[in-house]
Design an enzyme around this catalytic site. Structure first.
Site, PDB file in Angstrom:
ATOM      1  N   TYR A 157      15.015   5.337  -8.258  1.00 26.70           N
ATOM      2  CA  TYR A 157      13.720   5.099  -7.594  1.00 26.70           C
ATOM      3  C   TYR A 157      13.653   3.635  -7.116  1.00 26.70           C
ATOM      4  CZ  TYR A 157       8.826   6.122  -6.497  1.00 26.70           C
ATOM      5  OH  TYR A 157       7.622   6.329  -5.847  1.00 26.70           O
ATOM      6  N   LYS A 164       5.481   0.649  -5.991  1.00 22.52           N
ATOM      7  CA  LYS A 164       4.377   1.407  -6.616  1.00 22.52           C
ATOM      8  C   LYS A 164       3.659   0.546  -7.668  1.00 22.52           C
ATOM      9  CE  LYS A 164       4.620   5.524  -4.581  1.00 22.52           C
ATOM     10  NZ  LYS A 164       3.638   5.889  -3.524  1.00 22.52           N
TER      11      LYS A 164
HETATM   12  P1  NAD Z   1       5.744  13.565   2.410  1.00 20.96           P
HETATM   13  O1  NAD Z   1       7.079  13.206   2.942  1.00 20.96           O
HETATM   14  O2  NAD Z   1       5.193  14.880   2.746  1.00 20.96           O
HETATM   15  O3  NAD Z   1       4.672  12.437   2.786  1.00 20.96           O
HETATM   16  C1  NAD Z   1       5.004  11.078   2.951  1.00 20.96           C
HETATM   17  C2  NAD Z   1       4.186  10.601   4.123  1.00 20.96           C
HETATM   18  O4  NAD Z   1       4.342   9.192   4.342  1.00 20.96           O
HETATM   19  C3  NAD Z   1       4.591  11.282   5.444  1.00 20.96           C
HETATM   20  O5  NAD Z   1       3.499  11.970   5.986  1.00 20.96           O
HETATM   21  C4  NAD Z   1       4.995  10.126   6.342  1.00 20.96           C
HETATM   22  O6  NAD Z   1       4.635  10.347   7.690  1.00 20.96           O
HETATM   23  C5  NAD Z   1       4.181   8.999   5.706  1.00 20.96           C
HETATM   24  N1  NAD Z   1       4.656   7.682   6.140  1.00 20.96           N
HETATM   25  C6  NAD Z   1       5.817   7.039   5.828  1.00 20.96           C
HETATM   26  N2  NAD Z   1       5.921   5.903   6.531  1.00 20.96           N
HETATM   27  C7  NAD Z   1       4.788   5.809   7.295  1.00 20.96           C
HETATM   28  C8  NAD Z   1       4.310   4.876   8.260  1.00 20.96           C
HETATM   29  N3  NAD Z   1       5.023   3.788   8.621  1.00 20.96           N
HETATM   30  N4  NAD Z   1       3.106   5.112   8.851  1.00 20.96           N
HETATM   31  C9  NAD Z   1       2.385   6.214   8.531  1.00 20.96           C
HETATM   32  N5  NAD Z   1       2.794   7.133   7.640  1.00 20.96           N
HETATM   33  C10 NAD Z   1       3.977   6.930   7.034  1.00 20.96           C
HETATM   34  O7  NAD Z   1       5.875  13.393   0.814  1.00 20.96           O
HETATM   35  P2  NAD Z   1       4.770  13.410  -0.352  1.00 20.96           P
HETATM   36  O8  NAD Z   1       5.536  13.718  -1.581  1.00 20.96           O
HETATM   37  O9  NAD Z   1       3.622  14.257   0.037  1.00 20.96           O
HETATM   38  O10 NAD Z   1       4.341  11.873  -0.438  1.00 20.96           O
HETATM   39  C11 NAD Z   1       3.001  11.431  -0.369  1.00 20.96           C
HETATM   40  C12 NAD Z   1       2.739  10.336  -1.385  1.00 20.96           C
HETATM   41  O11 NAD Z   1       2.872  10.867  -2.697  1.00 20.96           O
HETATM   42  C13 NAD Z   1       3.689   9.144  -1.300  1.00 20.96           C
HETATM   43  O12 NAD Z   1       2.954   7.963  -1.538  1.00 20.96           O
HETATM   44  C14 NAD Z   1       4.624   9.391  -2.470  1.00 20.96           C
HETATM   45  O13 NAD Z   1       5.187   8.188  -2.935  1.00 20.96           O
HETATM   46  C15 NAD Z   1       3.661   9.986  -3.455  1.00 20.96           C
HETATM   47  N6  NAD Z   1       4.252  10.713  -4.581  1.00 20.96           N
HETATM   48  C16 NAD Z   1       5.119  11.749  -4.355  1.00 20.96           C
HETATM   49  C17 NAD Z   1       5.662  12.436  -5.445  1.00 20.96           C
HETATM   50  C18 NAD Z   1       6.666  13.535  -5.244  1.00 20.96           C
HETATM   51  O14 NAD Z   1       7.422  13.825  -6.179  1.00 20.96           O
HETATM   52  N7  NAD Z   1       6.699  14.208  -4.086  1.00 20.96           N
HETATM   53  C19 NAD Z   1       5.286  12.084  -6.753  1.00 20.96           C
HETATM   54  C20 NAD Z   1       4.381  11.039  -6.937  1.00 20.96           C
HETATM   55  C21 NAD Z   1       3.864  10.357  -5.845  1.00 20.96           C
HETATM   56  O1  0WE Z   2       7.546   8.310  -3.955  1.00 12.61           O
HETATM   57  C1  0WE Z   2       8.425   9.132  -3.860  1.00 12.61           C
HETATM   58  C2  0WE Z   2       9.355   9.149  -2.665  1.00 12.61           C
HETATM   59  C3  0WE Z   2       8.993   8.132  -1.619  1.00 12.61           C
HETATM   60  C4  0WE Z   2      10.039   7.952  -0.559  1.00 12.61           C
HETATM   61  C5  0WE Z   2      10.959   8.917  -0.186  1.00 12.61           C
HETATM   62  C6  0WE Z   2      11.879   8.656   0.827  1.00 12.61           C
HETATM   63  C7  0WE Z   2      12.946   9.628   1.235  1.00 12.61           C
HETATM   64  C8  0WE Z   2      13.360   9.430   2.683  1.00 12.61           C
HETATM   65  C9  0WE Z   2      10.058   6.737   0.093  1.00 12.61           C
HETATM   66  N1  0WE Z   2      10.934   6.458   1.076  1.00 12.61           N
HETATM   67  C10 0WE Z   2      11.828   7.395   1.464  1.00 12.61           C
HETATM   68  N2  0WE Z   2      12.711   7.075   2.464  1.00 12.61           N
HETATM   69  C11 0WE Z   2      13.501   7.983   3.051  1.00 12.61           C
HETATM   70  O2  0WE Z   2      14.313   7.654   3.943  1.00 12.61           O
HETATM   71  N3  0WE Z   2       8.584  10.051  -4.883  1.00 12.61           N
HETATM   72  C12 0WE Z   2       7.800   9.894  -6.083  1.00 12.61           C
HETATM   73  C13 0WE Z   2       9.590  11.149  -4.868  1.00 12.61           C
HETATM   74  C14 0WE Z   2      10.837  10.625  -5.492  1.00 12.61           C
HETATM   75  O3  0WE Z   2      11.697   9.858  -4.785  1.00 12.61           O
HETATM   76  C15 0WE Z   2      12.712   9.466  -5.650  1.00 12.61           C
HETATM   77  C16 0WE Z   2      12.490  10.031  -6.911  1.00 12.61           C
HETATM   78  C17 0WE Z   2      11.283  10.762  -6.825  1.00 12.61           C
HETATM   79  C18 0WE Z   2      10.617  11.509  -7.936  1.00 12.61           C
HETATM   80  C19 0WE Z   2      13.809   8.658  -5.404  1.00 12.61           C
HETATM   81  C20 0WE Z   2      14.723   8.424  -6.433  1.00 12.61           C
HETATM   82  C21 0WE Z   2      14.500   8.976  -7.690  1.00 12.61           C
HETATM   83  C22 0WE Z   2      13.401   9.782  -7.960  1.00 12.61           C
END
Ligand code: NAD
Ligand code: 0WE
Length: 257
Positions: A157, A164
């Site tokens: 991560y 974060k």
């Molecule tokens: P997702 O890929 O569906 O959403 C990520 C969003 O970030 C996308 O809509 C993308 O367009 C937007 N984004 C990235 N760069 C941007 C920019 N420059 N301008 C505008 N938008 C931008 O994935 P998700 O899992 O729904 O992620 C949403 C949030 O939840 C993130 O903050 C992620 O860190 C957090 N999160 C995800 C998880 C997981 O396991 N999926 C767990 C905890 C927290």
């Molecule tokens: O917040 C996240 C992911 C956010 C994220 C994901 C990507 C993938 C594509 C931010 N930047 C990028 N850039 C890219 O090019 N999560 C909580 C999901 C997540 O991501 C991980 C995790 C988990 C869980 C990455 C490494 C290890 C665990």
């Protein structure tokens, strides 16, 4: 039932039908809120339009790349023209360069990568709040999404964990600042969910398995779990809650060996 009738909500972060922001948008819509949805770029517009089709009230759809001050200002100007004031902001966006989301943290983190991760994943939340402050109604509520990697070291991560941690501290300072206007600010720390942001992350399936085996609830989290907590946090049921990071992770964060 929580009612968000007469409330206007801005939702940032829809990239697919699996996005956490998509689920939150649907739950706010179901509760009666009017929605404004944003898309990061033209490639993602059709995905946002698809989400819009599933809502009971047709949302306004506007572009916003969070790396651009001009985009953020333009977004506020467009919204002000249509609605004057808003009540809710959902910030569900994060980004780090893919090369920095694996391997050895110190070896793989660069000055530029550090800057980008912090700018999009933390600073943008305060940038949005600053831009919209004057048009957010009292009793307004802002939420963002975090992950346990903010406070514990999660393999791969890396720079996102540091970003974060910044986001969660940002939530506290924002809550103190906006408290003067009776606007609340909180984060939801969600357990891992298979969204676009999780696709292609090495070891992600292993993380899902470990959470399902070791969390108190012995399961993974759904987008619905997160959306229900989001609905609570933006509603007046949560009027006394601000500056917090609420874990929606089946209790995983309390467990040790
Ligand atoms: P997702 O890929 O569906 O959403 C990520 C969003 O970030 C996308 O809509 C993308 O367009 C937007 N984004 C990235 N760069 C941007 C920019 N420059 N301008 C505008 N938008 C931008 O994935 P998700 O899992 O729904 O992620 C949403 C949030 O939840 C993130 O903050 C992620 O860190 C957090 N999160 C995800 C998880 C997981 O396991 N999926 C767990 C905890 C927290
Ligand atoms: O917040 C996240 C992911 C956010 C994220 C994901 C990507 C993938 C594509 C931010 N930047 C990028 N850039 C890219 O090019 N999560 C909580 C999901 C997540 O991501 C991980 C995790 C988990 C869980 C990455 C490494 C290890 C665990």
């Amino acid at each position: 039932m929580i009612s968000l009738k007469n409330k206007i909500a801005l939702v940032i972060g829809i990239a697919s039908d699996r996005s956490i922001a998509t689920g939150i948008a649907k739950s706010l819509d179901k509760a009666g809120a009017k929605l404004i949805l944003t898309y990061q770029n033209e490639k993602l517009l059709s995905r946002v339009e698809k989400t819009a089709d599933d809502l009971s009230t047709k949302p306004v759809i506007l572009p916003c790349d969070l790396s651009s001050d001009a985009n953020i200002t333009n977004l506020r100007e467009q919204i002000e023209r249509t609605y004057k004031n808003i009540d809710i902001i959902v910030h569900s966006a994060a980004f780090a360069q893919r090369e920095e989301l694996s391997g050895n943290y110190l070896e793989n983190t660069t000055r530029e990568g550090f800057k980008i991760a912090h700018e999009i994943s933390s600073y943008s939340f305060s940038a949005i709040a600053k831009e919209f402050r004057a048009i957010i109604n009292p009793e307004g509520s802002l939420i963002t999404l975090s992950y346990i990697g903010a406070s514990r070291v999660v393999k791969n991560y890396n720079i996102m964990g540091v970003a974060k941690a910044s986001l969660e501290a940002n939530v506290k300072y924002m809550a103190a600042s906006l408290g003067e206007d009776n606007i609340r600010v909180n984060a939801i720390s969600a357990g891992p969910i298979k969204t676009l942001a999780a696709s292609g992350i090495s070891g992600f399936s292993e993380i899902l398995k470990i959470v399902s085996e070791r969390s108190p609830l012995k399961r993974n989290i759904s987008v619905d779990d997160v959306s229900n907590t989001a609905l609570f946090l933006v509603s007046n049921l949560a009027n006394g809650i601000t500056g917090q990071t609420i874990y929606v992770d089946a209790g995983f964060n309390i467990v040790s060996v």
